[in-house]
Design an enzyme around this catalytic site. Structure first.
Site, PDB file in Angstrom:
ATOM      1  N   HIS A 148       0.820  -1.225   0.000  1.00 35.15           N
ATOM      2  CA  HIS A 148       0.000   0.000   0.000  1.00 35.15           C
ATOM      3  C   HIS A 148       0.848   1.268   0.000  1.00 35.15           C
ATOM      4  O   HIS A 148       0.338   2.349  -0.237  1.00 35.15           O
ATOM      5  CB  HIS A 148      -0.930  -0.005   1.224  1.00 35.15           C
ATOM      6  CG  HIS A 148      -2.014  -1.033   1.103  1.00 35.15           C
ATOM      7  ND1 HIS A 148      -3.309  -0.713   0.782  1.00 35.15           N
ATOM      8  CD2 HIS A 148      -1.997  -2.377   1.222  1.00 35.15           C
ATOM      9  CE1 HIS A 148      -4.042  -1.816   0.725  1.00 35.15           C
ATOM     10  NE2 HIS A 148      -3.262  -2.838   0.994  1.00 35.15           N
ATOM     11  N   ASP A 159       3.640   9.479  -0.884  1.00 31.54           N
ATOM     12  CA  ASP A 159       2.460   8.696  -0.479  1.00 31.54           C
ATOM     13  C   ASP A 159       2.235   7.581  -1.487  1.00 31.54           C
ATOM     14  O   ASP A 159       2.385   7.803  -2.690  1.00 31.54           O
ATOM     15  CB  ASP A 159       1.218   9.607  -0.458  1.00 31.54           C
ATOM     16  CG  ASP A 159       0.291   9.302   0.703  1.00 31.54           C
ATOM     17  OD1 ASP A 159       0.217   8.127   1.096  1.00 31.54           O
ATOM     18  OD2 ASP A 159      -0.362  10.238   1.206  1.00 31.54           O
TER      19      ASP A 159
HETATM   20  C1  GDG Z   1      -1.999   3.967   3.348  1.00 39.70           C
HETATM   21  C2  GDG Z   1      -0.995   4.619   2.384  1.00 39.70           C
HETATM   22  C3  GDG Z   1      -2.728   4.485   0.575  1.00 39.70           C
HETATM   23  C4  GDG Z   1      -8.401  10.371   7.861  1.00 39.70           C
HETATM   24  N1  GDG Z   1      -8.776  11.153   8.896  1.00 39.70           N
HETATM   25  C5  GDG Z   1      -9.995  10.743   9.275  1.00 39.70           C
HETATM   26  C6  GDG Z   1     -10.376   9.683   8.452  1.00 39.70           C
HETATM   27  N2  GDG Z   1      -9.376   9.470   7.601  1.00 39.70           N
HETATM   28  C7  GDG Z   1      -9.398   8.452   6.536  1.00 39.70           C
HETATM   29  C8  GDG Z   1      -9.458   9.098   5.178  1.00 39.70           C
HETATM   30  C9  GDG Z   1      -8.885   7.989   4.287  1.00 39.70           C
HETATM   31  C10 GDG Z   1      -7.913   7.283   5.228  1.00 39.70           C
HETATM   32  O1  GDG Z   1      -8.221   7.698   6.555  1.00 39.70           O
HETATM   33  C11 GDG Z   1      -6.464   7.684   4.958  1.00 39.70           C
HETATM   34  O2  GDG Z   1      -6.054   7.040   3.795  1.00 39.70           O
HETATM   35  P1  GDG Z   1      -4.807   7.564   2.959  1.00 39.70           P
HETATM   36  O3  GDG Z   1      -4.750   6.790   1.699  1.00 39.70           O
HETATM   37  O4  GDG Z   1      -4.963   9.016   2.713  1.00 39.70           O
HETATM   38  O5  GDG Z   1      -3.510   7.376   3.864  1.00 39.70           O
HETATM   39  P2  GDG Z   1      -2.860   6.210   4.830  1.00 39.70           P
HETATM   40  O6  GDG Z   1      -3.627   6.040   6.065  1.00 39.70           O
HETATM   41  O7  GDG Z   1      -1.445   6.624   5.026  1.00 39.70           O
HETATM   42  O8  GDG Z   1      -2.946   4.863   3.962  1.00 39.70           O
HETATM   43  C12 GDG Z   1      -1.739   5.402   1.304  1.00 39.70           C
HETATM   44  C13 GDG Z   1      -3.596   3.714   1.560  1.00 39.70           C
HETATM   45  O9  GDG Z   1      -2.806   3.045   2.543  1.00 39.70           O
HETATM   46  C14 GDG Z   1      -4.481   2.681   0.856  1.00 39.70           C
HETATM   47  O10 GDG Z   1      -3.744   1.827   0.052  1.00 39.70           O
HETATM   48  O11 GDG Z   1      -3.559   5.296  -0.245  1.00 39.70           O
HETATM   49  O12 GDG Z   1      -0.827   5.959   0.384  1.00 39.70           O
HETATM   50  O13 GDG Z   1      -0.091   5.480   3.104  1.00 39.70           O
HETATM   51  O14 GDG Z   1      -9.885   7.088   3.914  1.00 39.70           O
HETATM   52  O15 GDG Z   1     -10.778   9.460   4.885  1.00 39.70           O
HETATM   53  N3  GDG Z   1     -11.556   9.043   8.561  1.00 39.70           N
HETATM   54  C15 GDG Z   1     -12.408   9.489   9.533  1.00 39.70           C
HETATM   55  N4  GDG Z   1     -12.085  10.503  10.384  1.00 39.70           N
HETATM   56  C16 GDG Z   1     -10.895  11.157  10.286  1.00 39.70           C
HETATM   57  O16 GDG Z   1     -10.628  12.088  11.074  1.00 39.70           O
HETATM   58  N5  GDG Z   1     -13.597   8.896   9.681  1.00 39.70           N
END
Ligand code: GDG
Length: 483
Positions: free
Chosen positions: A158, A366
């Site tokens: 990921h 990322d």
């Molecule tokens: C890893 C990789 C890759 C965030 N704050 C809140 C909240 N979130 C949710 C977002 C989003 C998720 O968390 C974060 O996903 P990301 O993809 O932006 O980042 P990582 O956590 O680092 O994920 C990344 C991912 O895996 C999937 O393969 O895209 O590159 O680093 O869904 O909405 N959700 C809620 N409250 C918050 O305050 N409910």
């Protein structure tokens, strides 16, 4: 295909009513598991102290079995906090300055993977297809092979995969590369990650690119490809539309008044570029006096990995920085940055995305970044906001309608903020549509199907297990936990 067995460090276990926690990955994999029947195995998130963990806790929901194991405190410290989060995470995000190598932690990582394999193997049937997720579990296939399992095993990373010069700073890079060669299919988020991986194979003659997406290394042949993870686009768009009427979203709209809202949403992590983003916002306000009092930047940053010292320090730093900018630039009736250091409800988040004129997604590095995709899906098609996206996020490889920025270039990012806020409606609509069309077609279900199709429908792959012999792992290869 037979049953599907998913293995990930954390498992989104449904609540008692069978509702899976929100999040595209959990939903997509649950759909695939329901279709084929299967198992989702991982860490329970609980510690067994210093005692050997109890047998796997199994929870049956329809035709899915959730199988969870506890870990000892030592395992948690060495495998999870130590090697996964303080070596692999920084290395894969190109931060070799933050990697902290310790023999104990490296040995703990391989030991826990072996432990996972021993817990999982008795549950696996010969025609099951196994799908392993993320950097915590790279050596799992090798361990399962060493126990005699001949199943198809795929791996999806990921997070980014770094270039050879970065990866090779890690003392156990060879074992990590060898670990990946034991999968039939290794999936990355983007073509850049795949290129970096191929570069790591070529360097020092570890392996070869055979063409047609096939690679050879350590006497094995396997496939590598890129599969950009998506979100549940259509469902999230609908969700965001409904969420606009949520009382918190309404109250936020009222409190913003006729100011423009800019939003940033990131786990508190140094890879997300939050401090550079606040610097850029400050620069934007200083350079655009007409915007004083007319724009609000809302940064939502749930705490994460607070037990790791770098994260604890960053938590203080971001809070201080937001406070300093507000103190220096704010007025009695205007707080430029609203900084929320905890998680908020997913429906509120969706409504806030829709309310925001600009989505700031500026990680330094990322794998993909789902926030960028959620922000786009949440927009009102008649009056969409602008996505300002780091060129170093995997999402930038396909979201052509975004305003791309280099997050290290503070002035450039500040200029892009000004451009986003003044972008005419027609251009905003055109950019948004390009991205939304892509996201609707490439949603998380498509991602899941594409990966599983490539993993299971591959008669051309010999399933060669040429090197079936036990792979010596670091502690056996002379690296002792006590070193
Ligand atoms: C890893 C990789 C890759 C965030 N704050 C809140 C909240 N979130 C949710 C977002 C989003 C998720 O968390 C974060 O996903 P990301 O993809 O932006 O980042 P990582 O956590 O680092 O994920 C990344 C991912 O895996 C999937 O393969 O895209 O590159 O680093 O869904 O909405 N959700 C809620 N409250 C918050 O305050 N409910």
């Amino acid at each position: 295909m037979g049953r599907l067995v998913v293995v990930s460090n954390r498992v989104p276990v449904p609540d008692k009513g069978g509702i899976a926690p929100a999040g595209g990955l959990a939903v997509a994999l649950k759909v695939a598991l329901e279709e084929h029947g299967g198992i989702w195995m991982g860490w329970s998130g609980k510690s067994s102290g210093e005692h050997e963990p109890q047998p796997l806790a199994q929870l049956q929901q329809g035709n899915i079995t959730y199988a969870l194991t506890d870990l000892t405190d030592t395992d948690f410290e060495e495998y999870y906090q130590g090697f996964a989060n303080r070596v692999l995470w920084p290395i894969c995000h190109y931060r070799l300055d933050l990697a902290e190598y310790g023999r104990k932690e490296m040995a703990g990582y391989f030991r826990v993977n072996r432990f996972f394999a021993h817990r999982l193997a008795p549950l696996v049937k010969p025609d099951d297809v196994i799908w392993v997720h993320d950097y915590h579990l790279i050596p799992l296939a090798a361990e399962l092979r060493a126990m005699g399992l001949k199943n198809r095993i795929g791996f999806f990373l990921h997070i980014p995969w770094p270039p050879a010069d970065v990866l090779f700073t890690m003392p156990v890079h060879e074992e990590i590369m060898r670990g990946l060669s034991h999968y039939e299919l290794v999936g990355f988020q983007t073509d850049h990650d795949l290129e970096n991986f191929a570069g790591c194979l070529r360097r020092e003659g570890i392996g070869d690119e055979l063409g047609g997406g096939r690679y050879s290394a350590y006497g094995r042949v396997f496939k590598g490809d890129s599969y950009a993870i998506g979100i549940e686009t259509a469902a999230f768009a609908e969700f965001a539309k409904k969420a606009s009427t949520h009382k918190v979203v309404k109250r936020t709209r009222e409190s913003i008044g006729d100011r423009s809202l800019i939003i940033g949403v990131d786990r508190l992590d140094y890879s997300k570029g939050i401090t550079q983003r606040i610097d850029a916002f400050e620069r934007f306000i200083l350079a655009n006096p007409a915007q004083h009092g007319h724009v609000t930047y809302l940064q939502i940053t749930p705490k994460s990995r607070s037990e790791v010292p770098e994260y604890e320090a960053m938590q203080r730093m971001v809070a201080e920085q937001a406070g300093r900018v507000n103190g220096a630039l704010g007025a009695v009736d205007w707080v430029p940055i609203r900084y929320i250091n905890r998680s908020i409800g997913r429906h509120i988040l969706a409504g806030l995305y829709r309310l925001s004129k600009v989505g700031l997604v500026t990680p330094l590095r990322d794998g993909m970044n789902l926030v960028a995709k959620e922000y786009v899906a949440a927009q009102d098609p008649d009056d969409p906001g602008v996505l300002l996206l780091s060129r170093f996020a995997g999402a930038a490889r396909k979201l052509y309608g975004a305003l791309l920025v280099n997050p290290y270039d503070i002035e450039g990012t500040a200029n892009a903020m000004a451009r986003a806020l003044s972008m005419p409606l027609e251009e905003r609509k055109e950019r948004w549509k390009t991205m939304m069309d892509y996201l609707l077609e490439h949603d998380v279900t498509r991602w899941c199907d594409d990966f599983l199709k490539d993993l299971t429908g591959r008669p051309d792959l010999p399933g060669e297990h040429a090197d079936e012999a036990r792979v010596p792992y670091p502690e056996e290869a002379g690296i002792k936990a006590s070193d």
